[in-house]
Enzyme design. Structure first.
Site, PDB file in Angstrom:
ATOM      1  N   CYS A  95      14.312  11.287   5.751  1.00  0.00           N
ATOM      2  CA  CYS A  95      14.341  10.505   7.072  1.00  0.00           C
ATOM      3  C   CYS A  95      14.789  11.077   8.035  1.00  0.00           C
ATOM      4  O   CYS A  95      15.531  11.577   9.310  1.00  0.00           O
ATOM      5  CB  CYS A  95      13.257   9.429   7.201  1.00  0.00           C
ATOM      6  SG  CYS A  95      14.621   8.680   5.937  1.00  0.00           S
TER       7      CYS A  95
ATOM      8  N   GLU B 173      10.286  17.253  13.613  1.00  0.00           N
ATOM      9  CA  GLU B 173      10.429  16.557  12.019  1.00  0.00           C
ATOM     10  C   GLU B 173       9.648  17.338  11.188  1.00  0.00           C
ATOM     11  O   GLU B 173       8.953  17.548  11.058  1.00  0.00           O
ATOM     12  CB  GLU B 173       9.956  15.339  12.234  1.00  0.00           C
ATOM     13  CG  GLU B 173      10.619  15.091  11.338  1.00  0.00           C
ATOM     14  CD  GLU B 173      10.504  13.315  11.131  1.00  0.00           C
ATOM     15  OE1 GLU B 173       9.520  12.802  11.110  1.00  0.00           O
ATOM     16  OE2 GLU B 173      11.043  12.855  10.237  1.00  0.00           O
TER      17      GLU B 173
ATOM     18  N   GLU C 269       9.971   1.485  10.348  1.00  0.00           N
ATOM     19  CA  GLU C 269      11.339   2.735   9.971  1.00  0.00           C
ATOM     20  C   GLU C 269      10.633   3.933   9.972  1.00  0.00           C
ATOM     21  O   GLU C 269       9.608   4.631   9.197  1.00  0.00           O
ATOM     22  CB  GLU C 269      11.901   2.898   8.200  1.00  0.00           C
ATOM     23  CG  GLU C 269      12.032   0.934   8.426  1.00  0.00           C
ATOM     24  CD  GLU C 269      13.104   1.632   8.473  1.00  0.00           C
ATOM     25  OE1 GLU C 269      14.630   2.624   9.265  1.00  0.00           O
ATOM     26  OE2 GLU C 269      14.258   0.097   8.058  1.00  0.00           O
TER      27      GLU C 269
ATOM     28  N   GLY D  48       3.385   4.717  12.534  1.00  0.00           N
ATOM     29  CA  GLY D  48       3.665   3.754  13.619  1.00  0.00           C
ATOM     30  C   GLY D  48       3.688   2.811  14.547  1.00  0.00           C
ATOM     31  O   GLY D  48       3.259   2.145  14.646  1.00  0.00           O
TER      32      GLY D  48
ATOM     33  N   LYS E 231       1.174  -1.698   0.081  1.00  0.00           N
ATOM     34  CA  LYS E 231      -0.169  -0.058  -0.026  1.00  0.00           C
ATOM     35  C   LYS E 231       1.049   1.157  -0.321  1.00  0.00           C
ATOM     36  O   LYS E 231       1.704   1.477   1.327  1.00  0.00           O
ATOM     37  CB  LYS E 231      -1.229   0.036   1.056  1.00  0.00           C
ATOM     38  CG  LYS E 231      -2.136   0.585   1.283  1.00  0.00           C
ATOM     39  CD  LYS E 231      -2.177   1.956   0.421  1.00  0.00           C
ATOM     40  CE  LYS E 231      -2.065   3.303   1.823  1.00  0.00           C
ATOM     41  NZ  LYS E 231      -1.795   4.488   1.773  1.00  0.00           N
TER      42      LYS E 231
HETATM   43  P1  NAP Z   1       3.004   8.911   7.137  1.00  0.00           P
HETATM   44  O1  NAP Z   1       1.686  10.365   7.189  1.00  0.00           O
HETATM   45  O2  NAP Z   1       3.012   8.232   8.444  1.00  0.00           O
HETATM   46  O3  NAP Z   1       2.408   8.249   6.293  1.00  0.00           O
HETATM   47  C1  NAP Z   1       2.819   6.186   6.144  1.00  0.00           C
HETATM   48  C2  NAP Z   1       2.107   5.707   5.179  1.00  0.00           C
HETATM   49  O4  NAP Z   1       1.057   5.563   6.065  1.00  0.00           O
HETATM   50  C3  NAP Z   1       1.318   6.429   3.928  1.00  0.00           C
HETATM   51  O5  NAP Z   1       1.370   4.569   3.406  1.00  0.00           O
HETATM   52  C4  NAP Z   1      -0.159   5.970   4.840  1.00  0.00           C
HETATM   53  O6  NAP Z   1      -1.031   6.487   3.592  1.00  0.00           O
HETATM   54  C5  NAP Z   1      -0.174   5.176   5.360  1.00  0.00           C
HETATM   55  N1  NAP Z   1      -1.381   5.158   6.476  1.00  0.00           N
HETATM   56  C6  NAP Z   1      -1.265   6.255   7.024  1.00  0.00           C
HETATM   57  N2  NAP Z   1      -2.134   6.347   8.261  1.00  0.00           N
HETATM   58  C7  NAP Z   1      -2.836   5.356   8.230  1.00  0.00           C
HETATM   59  C8  NAP Z   1      -2.757   4.089   8.942  1.00  0.00           C
HETATM   60  N3  NAP Z   1      -4.662   4.904  10.517  1.00  0.00           N
HETATM   61  N4  NAP Z   1      -3.372   2.422   8.955  1.00  0.00           N
HETATM   62  C9  NAP Z   1      -2.229   2.481   8.354  1.00  0.00           C
HETATM   63  N5  NAP Z   1      -2.002   3.130   7.459  1.00  0.00           N
HETATM   64  C10 NAP Z   1      -1.873   4.544   7.516  1.00  0.00           C
HETATM   65  O7  NAP Z   1       4.406   9.274   6.025  1.00  0.00           O
HETATM   66  P2  NAP Z   1       4.676  10.284   5.084  1.00  0.00           P
HETATM   67  O8  NAP Z   1       3.538  11.398   5.479  1.00  0.00           O
HETATM   68  O9  NAP Z   1       4.011   9.427   4.069  1.00  0.00           O
HETATM   69  O10 NAP Z   1       5.935   9.919   5.297  1.00  0.00           O
HETATM   70  C11 NAP Z   1       6.432  10.743   5.604  1.00  0.00           C
HETATM   71  C12 NAP Z   1       7.390   9.996   7.109  1.00  0.00           C
HETATM   72  O11 NAP Z   1       7.889   9.123   6.687  1.00  0.00           O
HETATM   73  C13 NAP Z   1       7.591  11.326   7.920  1.00  0.00           C
HETATM   74  O12 NAP Z   1       7.851  10.810   9.253  1.00  0.00           O
HETATM   75  C14 NAP Z   1       9.307  10.236   7.783  1.00  0.00           C
HETATM   76  O13 NAP Z   1      10.942  10.732   8.733  1.00  0.00           O
HETATM   77  C15 NAP Z   1       8.863   8.889   7.471  1.00  0.00           C
HETATM   78  N6  NAP Z   1      10.000   7.797   6.834  1.00  0.00           N
HETATM   79  C16 NAP Z   1      10.902   7.903   7.458  1.00  0.00           C
HETATM   80  C17 NAP Z   1      12.127   6.402   6.733  1.00  0.00           C
HETATM   81  C18 NAP Z   1      12.908   5.851   7.611  1.00  0.00           C
HETATM   82  O14 NAP Z   1      13.796   4.452   6.614  1.00  0.00           O
HETATM   83  N7  NAP Z   1      12.914   5.722   9.331  1.00  0.00           N
HETATM   84  C19 NAP Z   1      11.896   6.842   5.253  1.00  0.00           C
HETATM   85  C20 NAP Z   1      11.008   7.639   4.732  1.00  0.00           C
HETATM   86  C21 NAP Z   1      10.046   8.063   5.356  1.00  0.00           C
HETATM   87  P3  NAP Z   1      -1.494   7.579   3.059  1.00  0.00           P
HETATM   88  O15 NAP Z   1      -0.513   8.084   2.363  1.00  0.00           O
HETATM   89  O16 NAP Z   1      -2.963   7.495   2.273  1.00  0.00           O
HETATM   90  O17 NAP Z   1      -1.881   9.211   4.611  1.00  0.00           O
END
Ligand code: NAP
Length: 499
Positions: free
Chosen positions: A302, A402, A268, A250, A192
């Protein structure tokens, strides 16, 4: 013949591009069961982009059923390892062969410069699939020490159906970090992607089938987190969720695993990585590392080096150098411009959030050295210039949260002890760096930094051989390297008695 990539080249390539927005389940494109779709708005100019399937639990059920069937039938995991390797290597080659198309899809979705999509994202995606493909016929099981009349095999076996949930900042790269080891280990995957960045994932899936991956081994279901991600994480027939995203989501994923079938979880998550510069450092090298480390991908990284801890005596000199590097080397521009090093932010709401955080930081007393302003608004896209705030303290919101935008918080310190305390004073532990010419201090400091990756006198060096992931609220489990295979496997012991 080498192609000259001009803006006109990409504009004309775009006019011939198919934007496939349907799910990819059991080897075929499919509309959402409900028939609903949603429109992706292009960050580069605010115009409507692709129409995507707005999936729900029914679509997740279909994808999980297909993945389970593929796993149970053994059509992939029991295939000859040499043949599995050939298929994954073919897949990597197809990704390279379709590099321009994939780069364009990624840029339309996320707004990063198309040449960065091509030269970094597509390349690393293909390299990731290849890295794990090459590993397939080199993995051995174990025989445990036993008495003479028995033998105990310790087999490393795939888990089954993996749900992968990925973010929008490096979609293709992070997808490959999950798909490579999960599929190489013999699992089936339901991916997804983030609702903002589904196009490359859908294309990766159709290329996988073209390469020979059996139907059902890799499925993609698009849609919103609450509507498609949540049912995947709650699904009773999914064995593991491999998640990359925010710490906030997460936390929810762990809850869904606990509420359903106690599936495994690998997370992650976010970061607020410190880059520490001592007065004896090579300040030119440090300035370049800080600027690229924080502003690359418009700060939507990230492990971006968003907290600069700088010894007070060199703060002014270092900031001047960072400003010079930023203005001369990190051109912000339309993503089709070949000169652009950084492009648009992911969406309007995110740009407003970043601007809101900057305004709140200024209210707290953050002092702007340069940049961090909305620019190019006449394009209709979502652009913020790289910017630095100085004389900050580590308790200010710009130093703690962040931001996920091109914003650097510079915090002065006086002693090594203070620098280490400040560096570790964060809920995150994804990465960090130290710049000094004193190698004793460099190693002392890198031991003391509580982070999954530490760089000495450099930033953001990486390759597939090194694990990547975080400590503390940056999550657990590691992507990349041979260790990532372990995440998608479990040990099974088989005893046999003789005589
Ligand atoms: P996000 O809002 O947490 O979304 C990540 C994924 O989770 C998306 O596919 C999102 O879908 C899905 N999601 C959202 N709510 C959910 C729920 N209730 N149940 C299941 N899945 C759900 O993160 P983002 O804004 O896409 O990305 C930015 C974040 O990713 C930052 O915090 C960044 O630090 C982190 N990141 C970490 C790493 C690492 O390796 N540590 C690498 C890259 C990014 P939708 O898009 O449809 O909401």
């Amino acid at each position: 013949m080498t192609t000259t990539y001009t803006r006109d080249y990409w504009e004309s390539a775009l006019s011939g591009l198919t934007l496939e927005g349907r799910n990819f389940i059991d080897g075929h494109h499919r509309d959402a069961v409900s028939g609903e779709t949603f429109t992706r708005i292009r960050p580069m100019d605010g115009r409507p982009g692709a129409q995507l399937a707005r999936s729900s639990a029914a679509d997740i059920d279909a994808a999980v059923a297909s993945a389970r069937h593929a796993f149970a039938s053994g059509v992939w995991r029991h295939k000859d390892p040499a043949e599995k390797k050939r298929i994954m290597l073919r897949w990597a080659e197809l990704i390279r062969a379709h590099g321009e198309e994939l780069a364009m899809l990624e840029t339309l979705d996320v707004g990063k410069p198309v040449l960065a999509s091509l030269n970094v994202d597509v390349r690393l995606c293909a390299d990731g699939i290849q890295y794990y493909g090459e590993m397939i016929d080199k993995l051995y099981d174990e025989i445990a020490p036993t008495g003479p009349n028995a033998r105990a095999l310790v087999r490393k076996v795939p888990l089954g159906v993996i749900g992968a949930i990925t973010p929008w900042n490096y979609p293709m790269i992070i997808d490959a970090w999950k798909l490579g080891p999960a599929i190489a280990a013999g699992n089936s995957v339901v991916l997804k992607p983030a609702e903002q960045s589904s196009l490359s994932a859908i294309r990766l899936a159709s290329l996988a089938v073209e390469a020979g991956l059996p139907a059902g081994v890799f499925n993609v279901v698009t849609g919103h987190g609450e509507e498609a991600g949540k049912p995947l994480a709650l699904h009773m027939d999914v064995d593991m969720i491999a998640f990359t995203g925010s710490t906030e989501v997460g936390r929810l994923i762990m809850g869904y695993a606990a509420q359903s079938n106690v599936k495994r979880v690998a997370l992650e998550l976010g970061g607020k990585s410190p880059l520490v510069v001592f007065e004896d450092a090579d300040l030119d090298a440090a300035a370049s590392a800080v600027a690229w480390g924080c502003f690359y991908n418009s700060g939507e990284t990230c492990h971006a080096s968003t907290r600069l801890l700088v010894q007070r005596s060199v703060q002014d000199r270092l900031i001047a150098k960072i400003e010079a590097v930023t203005k001369s080397d990190i051109a912000l521009g339309h993503p089709f411009e070949p000169s652009a090093q950084i492009g648009a932010l992911i969406e309007e709401a995110h740009m407003e959030k970043v601007l809101g955080m900057i305004a709140a930081g200024e209210k707290e007393g953050a002092k702007r050295a340069f940049g961090a302003e909305q620019v190019m608004s006449e394009t209709g896209g979502y652009y913020i210039s790289p910017g630095v705030f100085v004389d900050m303290t580590n308790d200010m919101s710009l130093a703690r949260q962040e931001i996920f935008g091109p914003v650097l918080a510079a915090i002065p310190f006086d002693t090594e002890e203070e620098a280490l305390r400040l560096a570790n004073d964060t809920i995150y532990g994804l990465a960090g760096a130290v710049f000094t010419t004193d190698m004793g201090r460099a190693h002392r400091f890198s031991e003391g930094l509580h982070a999954g990756t530490v760089w000495i006198n450099t930033y953001d060096m990486s390759n597939f051989a090194t694990p990547f992931g975080g400590f503390k609220q940056s999550g657990f489990g590691r992507d990349r390297s041979v260790h990532a295979i372990d995440k998608y496997c479990d040990y099974k012991t088989i005893w046999q008695q003789f005589g």
